[in-house]
Scaffold this active site. Structure first.
Site, PDB file in Angstrom:
ATOM      1  N   LYS A  54       0.232   7.158  -3.489  1.00  0.00           N
ATOM      2  CA  LYS A  54       0.304   5.708  -3.705  1.00  0.00           C
ATOM      3  C   LYS A  54      -0.896   5.010  -3.054  1.00  0.00           C
ATOM      4  O   LYS A  54      -1.505   4.120  -3.635  1.00  0.00           O
ATOM      5  CB  LYS A  54       1.628   5.155  -3.139  1.00  0.00           C
ATOM      6  CG  LYS A  54       2.837   5.568  -3.967  1.00  0.00           C
ATOM      7  CD  LYS A  54       4.165   5.214  -3.310  1.00  0.00           C
ATOM      8  CE  LYS A  54       5.325   5.767  -4.138  1.00  0.00           C
ATOM      9  NZ  LYS A  54       6.648   5.511  -3.555  1.00  0.00           N
ATOM     10  N   GLN A  98       8.917   3.775   2.138  1.00  0.00           N
ATOM     11  CA  GLN A  98       9.257   4.984   1.387  1.00  0.00           C
ATOM     12  C   GLN A  98      10.668   5.462   1.738  1.00  0.00           C
ATOM     13  O   GLN A  98      11.030   5.555   2.911  1.00  0.00           O
ATOM     14  CB  GLN A  98       8.219   6.088   1.687  1.00  0.00           C
ATOM     15  CG  GLN A  98       8.367   7.336   0.838  1.00  0.00           C
ATOM     16  CD  GLN A  98       8.088   7.120  -0.645  1.00  0.00           C
ATOM     17  OE1 GLN A  98       7.384   6.196  -1.045  1.00  0.00           O
ATOM     18  NE2 GLN A  98       8.657   7.978  -1.486  1.00  0.00           N
ATOM     19  N   ASP A 121       8.582  -2.880  -4.632  1.00  0.00           N
ATOM     20  CA  ASP A 121       9.543  -1.872  -5.106  1.00  0.00           C
ATOM     21  C   ASP A 121      10.674  -2.523  -5.909  1.00  0.00           C
ATOM     22  O   ASP A 121      11.380  -1.836  -6.649  1.00  0.00           O
ATOM     23  CB  ASP A 121      10.197  -1.176  -3.894  1.00  0.00           C
ATOM     24  CG  ASP A 121       9.701   0.242  -3.690  1.00  0.00           C
ATOM     25  OD1 ASP A 121       9.262   0.866  -4.669  1.00  0.00           O
ATOM     26  OD2 ASP A 121       9.766   0.713  -2.538  1.00  0.00           O
TER      27      ASP A 121
HETATM   28  N1  GUN Z   1      11.516   7.348  -3.021  1.00  0.00           N
HETATM   29  C1  GUN Z   1      11.556   7.866  -4.267  1.00  0.00           C
HETATM   30  N2  GUN Z   1      11.139   6.957  -5.176  1.00  0.00           N
HETATM   31  C2  GUN Z   1      10.823   5.845  -4.487  1.00  0.00           C
HETATM   32  C3  GUN Z   1      10.321   4.567  -4.872  1.00  0.00           C
HETATM   33  O1  GUN Z   1      10.097   4.259  -6.054  1.00  0.00           O
HETATM   34  N3  GUN Z   1      10.116   3.703  -3.854  1.00  0.00           N
HETATM   35  C4  GUN Z   1      10.393   3.997  -2.562  1.00  0.00           C
HETATM   36  N4  GUN Z   1      10.178   3.070  -1.646  1.00  0.00           N
HETATM   37  N5  GUN Z   1      10.850   5.169  -2.179  1.00  0.00           N
HETATM   38  C5  GUN Z   1      11.061   6.093  -3.132  1.00  0.00           C
END
Ligand code: GUN
Length: 293
Positions: A54, A98, A121
């Site tokens: 990311k 995350q 998110d």
């Molecule tokens: N863990 C797995 N997918 C995601 C996501 O799209 N965002 C976040 N913050 N954590 C994740």
């Protein structure tokens, strides 16, 4: 019959190029880079990789990407203090914590602490509430990416019977909300199956569009799929020898489906592209500028 591929890797590349151009234009006009901060509480090995990807994706499109790494035993109050600091930093437009978090942390309180205007998110209750009411601001990235992939591939969801396997707040729930929205990429009749659903296989077999987010490798086989259905696989698992697999048994299902996402190269790259799109949108919203959606 063998399914056509819903090529998320190719579409994500095109979207990232467009975002890079729009980011450059924004920077030229305002002198300010969109900023994305990803918070990682150490512990989950897969999360390490996702977070690095990311950050790199943000930097590649000309944004200021940063990762805040915290030890696995970080206290709740210390994590909340980091979020407060990012909430107050005008150079940070998007904040992502995350998931999953280690068990001692209160995930709900953490998500609710993120400023809703920086919640790229789309997990904050204000953003999920807006989506549920049909006024989306930040929509969770994986469902948003799936919708974009279907639209770009010419797959109409209007009037179709969509079945979502899995009710997670990250994927299943917002996916169902998105498919129910009025307009392009929505207008579907949606059923959500979960761990308490008796015989999900027979419900899945009625789907014109089957979204699979169950978190079990190759769980969905040809017997779950109506001939000609569109199948979207959200899962990612590392099998023997490091080979990546989805929640769908691709070799078994592809001959039955009309369209299918591969793993890797399907949903994953689209999720990251949508995170960048949400971050650019957050930067525009912070300036009071209009956004596309
Ligand atoms: N863990 C797995 N997918 C995601 C996501 O799209 N965002 C976040 N913050 N954590 C994740």
């Amino acid at each position: 019959m063998s399914a056509d591929i819903l090529d998320g890797r190719a579409l994500a590349r095109t979207i990232r190029a467009k975002i890079a151009a729009e980011t450059a234009a924004l920077v030229a006009r305002t002198g300010q880079m969109p900023g994305l901060s990803v918070v990682l509480v150490e512990g989950d090995p897969a999360s390490q990789v996702y977070v690095k990807n990311k950050e790199a994706a943000a930097r590649e499109v000309g944004m200021a990407g940063a990762v805040v790494r915290l030890p696995g035993d970080v206290a709740q109050a210390a994590l909340l203090a980091v979020i407060d600091q990012l909430n107050g930093d005008p150079a940070v437009h998007g904040i992502l914590v995350q998931l999953p978090l280690p068990g001692h942390l209160d995930e709900r309180a953490v998500i609710e602490r993120i400023a809703p205007g920086k919640d790229v998110d789309g997990f904050h209750p204000e953003n999920l509430g807006l989506l549920a009411q049909g006024f989306p601001r930040f929509t969770p990235c994986t469902p948003l990416g799936i919708r974009a992939l279907l639209i770009a591939s010419g797959v109409s969801t209007r009037g179709c019977r969509a079945v979502v396997l899995g009710r997670s707040r990250i994927v299943g729930l917002p996916m169902a909300l998105l498919l129910m929205q009025k307009g392009e990429g929505g207008d579907a009749t949606v059923t959500v199956c979960h761990t308490a659903t008796p015989d999900p296989r027979s419900i899945a077999r009625e789907a014109d569009l089957l979204i699979v987010a169950v978190g079990r490798p190759e769980h969905v086989t040809a017997g779950w799929v109506k001939p000609g259905a569109v199948v979207v696989d959200v899962g990612i698992h590392r099998g023997e020898g490091g080979k990546l697999k989805g929640d769908v048994d691709f070799a078994d299902v592809a001959p039955v489906a009309s369209w299918i996402t591969p793993v890797p190269g399907g949903v994953g790259p689209m999720t990251i592209a949508m995170l960048l799109e949400n971050t650019l949108k957050a930067a525009r919203l912070a300036r009071g500028e209009p956004t596309d959606s």
